[in-house]
Design a protein around this motif. Sequence first.
Motif, PDB file in Angstrom:
ATOM      1  N   PHE A 114       0.823  -1.214   0.000  1.00  0.00           N
ATOM      2  CA  PHE A 114       0.000   0.000   0.000  1.00  0.00           C
ATOM      3  C   PHE A 114       0.857   1.264   0.000  1.00  0.00           C
ATOM      4  O   PHE A 114       1.943   1.294   0.579  1.00  0.00           O
ATOM      5  CB  PHE A 114      -0.926   0.010   1.220  1.00  0.00           C
ATOM      6  N   ASP A 115       0.311   2.280  -0.655  1.00  0.00           N
ATOM      7  CA  ASP A 115       0.956   3.586  -0.717  1.00  0.00           C
ATOM      8  C   ASP A 115      -0.157   4.638  -0.635  1.00  0.00           C
ATOM      9  O   ASP A 115      -1.351   4.293  -0.647  1.00  0.00           O
ATOM     10  CB  ASP A 115       1.710   3.706  -2.053  1.00  0.00           C
ATOM     11  N   GLY A 116       0.204   5.921  -0.530  1.00  0.00           N
ATOM     12  CA  GLY A 116      -0.819   6.970  -0.542  1.00  0.00           C
ATOM     13  C   GLY A 116      -1.725   6.932   0.663  1.00  0.00           C
ATOM     14  O   GLY A 116      -2.926   7.153   0.585  1.00  0.00           O
ATOM     15  N   THR A 117      -1.117   6.656   1.845  1.00  0.00           N
ATOM     16  CA  THR A 117      -1.942   6.485   3.064  1.00  0.00           C
ATOM     17  C   THR A 117      -1.567   7.489   4.147  1.00  0.00           C
ATOM     18  O   THR A 117      -1.867   7.290   5.314  1.00  0.00           O
ATOM     19  CB  THR A 117      -1.716   5.074   3.651  1.00  0.00           C
ATOM     20  N   TRP A 163      11.403   1.876   4.458  1.00  0.00           N
ATOM     21  CA  TRP A 163      12.692   2.075   3.788  1.00  0.00           C
ATOM     22  C   TRP A 163      12.488   2.314   2.301  1.00  0.00           C
ATOM     23  O   TRP A 163      12.627   1.403   1.481  1.00  0.00           O
ATOM     24  CB  TRP A 163      13.600   0.892   4.075  1.00  0.00           C
ATOM     25  N   GLU A 164      12.105   3.551   1.974  1.00  0.00           N
ATOM     26  CA  GLU A 164      11.876   3.926   0.560  1.00  0.00           C
ATOM     27  C   GLU A 164      13.034   4.811   0.141  1.00  0.00           C
ATOM     28  O   GLU A 164      13.251   5.890   0.690  1.00  0.00           O
ATOM     29  CB  GLU A 164      10.556   4.673   0.451  1.00  0.00           C
ATOM     30  N   ASP A 198      10.618  -7.888  10.074  1.00  0.00           N
ATOM     31  CA  ASP A 198      10.818  -8.047   8.631  1.00  0.00           C
ATOM     32  C   ASP A 198      10.669  -6.672   7.992  1.00  0.00           C
ATOM     33  O   ASP A 198       9.956  -5.823   8.519  1.00  0.00           O
ATOM     34  CB  ASP A 198       9.752  -8.992   8.065  1.00  0.00           C
ATOM     35  N   TRP A 199      11.348  -6.457   6.856  1.00  0.00           N
ATOM     36  CA  TRP A 199      11.214  -5.175   6.164  1.00  0.00           C
ATOM     37  C   TRP A 199      11.671  -5.311   4.715  1.00  0.00           C
ATOM     38  O   TRP A 199      12.367  -6.277   4.361  1.00  0.00           O
ATOM     39  CB  TRP A 199      12.052  -4.087   6.871  1.00  0.00           C
ATOM     40  N   ASP A 200      11.230  -4.380   3.868  1.00  0.00           N
ATOM     41  CA  ASP A 200      11.808  -4.321   2.522  1.00  0.00           C
ATOM     42  C   ASP A 200      12.247  -2.881   2.254  1.00  0.00           C
ATOM     43  O   ASP A 200      11.712  -1.941   2.846  1.00  0.00           O
ATOM     44  CB  ASP A 200      10.833  -4.826   1.447  1.00  0.00           C
ATOM     45  N   LEU A 247      14.173  -3.564  -6.409  1.00  0.00           N
ATOM     46  CA  LEU A 247      14.676  -2.574  -7.360  1.00  0.00           C
ATOM     47  C   LEU A 247      13.605  -2.185  -8.378  1.00  0.00           C
ATOM     48  O   LEU A 247      12.987  -3.038  -9.010  1.00  0.00           O
ATOM     49  CB  LEU A 247      15.895  -3.135  -8.089  1.00  0.00           C
ATOM     50  N   ASN A 248      13.401  -0.870  -8.555  1.00  0.00           N
ATOM     51  CA  ASN A 248      12.321  -0.377  -9.401  1.00  0.00           C
ATOM     52  C   ASN A 248      12.680  -0.263 -10.882  1.00  0.00           C
ATOM     53  O   ASN A 248      13.769   0.200 -11.229  1.00  0.00           O
ATOM     54  CB  ASN A 248      11.866   1.010  -8.927  1.00  0.00           C
ATOM     55  N   PHE A 249      11.725  -0.674 -11.721  1.00  0.00           N
ATOM     56  CA  PHE A 249      11.813  -0.505 -13.174  1.00  0.00           C
ATOM     57  C   PHE A 249      10.602   0.319 -13.601  1.00  0.00           C
ATOM     58  O   PHE A 249       9.493   0.111 -13.100  1.00  0.00           O
ATOM     59  CB  PHE A 249      11.792  -1.868 -13.887  1.00  0.00           C
ATOM     60  N   GLY A 250      10.835   1.279 -14.531  1.00  0.00           N
ATOM     61  CA  GLY A 250       9.737   2.112 -15.011  1.00  0.00           C
ATOM     62  C   GLY A 250       9.568   1.945 -16.511  1.00  0.00           C
ATOM     63  O   GLY A 250      10.178   2.680 -17.279  1.00  0.00           O
ATOM     64  N   PRO A 251       8.757   0.973 -16.950  1.00  0.00           N
ATOM     65  CA  PRO A 251       8.592   0.737 -18.382  1.00  0.00           C
ATOM     66  C   PRO A 251       8.089   1.984 -19.115  1.00  0.00           C
ATOM     67  O   PRO A 251       7.402   2.837 -18.528  1.00  0.00           O
ATOM     68  CB  PRO A 251       7.571  -0.401 -18.454  1.00  0.00           C
TER      69      PRO A 251
END
Length: 449
Positions: free
Chosen positions: A194-197, A253-254, A268-270, A312-316
Amino acid sequence: KIKLKHGSHREGKRTDAIMQKWRGNGLGQFIHWGLYAIPGGEWNGKQYNGAAEWIRSWNEMPKPAYDSLIYKFNPVNFNADQWAAIAKDMGARYVTITTKHHDGFCLWPSKYTSYTVANSPWKKDIMKPLVDAYDKAGIDVILYFSIMDWNHPGWRYDIKTRADSIAFEGFKKFTRNQLIELLTMYPKAKGLWFDGTWDKSWIKQAKFADELEAEMRKLRPGLIIGSRFRADEYGKRHFDSNNVLMGDYEQGWERKLPNTIADVHGNDWDCVMTIPENQWGYNKAWKGHIKTSTELIEMTAKAVSLGGNFVLNFGPKGDGSIRDQEKRLALEIGDWMKVNNEAIYNCGYSGLEKQDWGYSTKKTRIDKIYMVVFNIPVSGAYRVKLPAKTAIAKSYLLADQNQVLKVEEVHTNEYFVYANPASQSKPFVIVLETKKKERSGENNYDKAK
Ligand SMILES: Cc1ccc([C@@H]2N[C@@H](C)[C@@H](O)[C@H]2O)cc1
């Protein structure tokens, strides 16, 4: 302890198999894709300075102009199997995919809004081919979902008037409907990211969000939900008013990593990370520092050494293709992972003191420690301190297990491992097989009894 109705409902790490698999993933891929990929951070020949997926919030970008990008969504080069193959080649074991970002555009044909792929020239569902392709590649799928939705008329940043609260009630029902819809349409999904919270409107919905989380967990037993979804009844986020982690893992951790084990509080974390400084959606012009594969491998090793996962982020691009720099980095990371993934998969915090040469990881319940080296000491001696009663049975290079390394105990429970790595330009792994330390003065006779 404060009495809480809508705080965390579990203390300590989850021990079920689904969460243990997630914990051992080590490396993941994030995909940010949507209408924002079409402008790619540029409008009317001008560059947007913020993150490309936030271009709708830019004053230079008329909101109707952004919203009508739906009529331009026709990703003729979209190939779900190719995206999954890139993740597979990189060594990613799970993927987090945007179903709906803050702009409200849905990559699935939702029944609850017309602002979806179904009403674009593309028409077809994007999520189903992606979930199926990654699942076929053996990569677990997590669905990213933004609560904040700039397209929905009922969205509010805060609830100030009765009209706000009536509008937001409709928005809450819409949100619940979409989440139940996603879990029903894509049952293979292992979790929700989730995001935007962070806005007051949502933070005030502690009871609603708590009940919604319970409903989702009941619908999908084992579902993995992070700490960013909901606040407790005092508005506390990520950690409730008793400082207990909300959800199953920490999502704080963003674009940054913890530094010591104390920073992760035994949870736990990412860590979710961009390749450029701060672009999640496709941006034509990557400005500033672009991380190298060695930097990204180091971040992965650091995350795993502190008990977390690195995503790791990819932005097509708007046409569905993946940019060359991202493909190249995925292959470079993958080449390293092919040789060294034993030090990453199903590994965690080793308990050892951090040394200058790099990060140590350890498999749970196996007497093997992995020294992931990023800084080669001039002396050729790699210092390692082991807990009392633990000794080194054998040490060798993970990349060439015939290369047994010389080990010297230089102080009690402090050793030098001597290694001269073939290549000085790539990180490498030293393996320590450990054993119980012979009690000093113990002889074979005593042992024989
Ligand atoms: C201030 C801020 C808000 C939202 C974000 C979103 N979270 C990342 C995972 C991306 O989705 C980014 O747009 C980043 C920074």
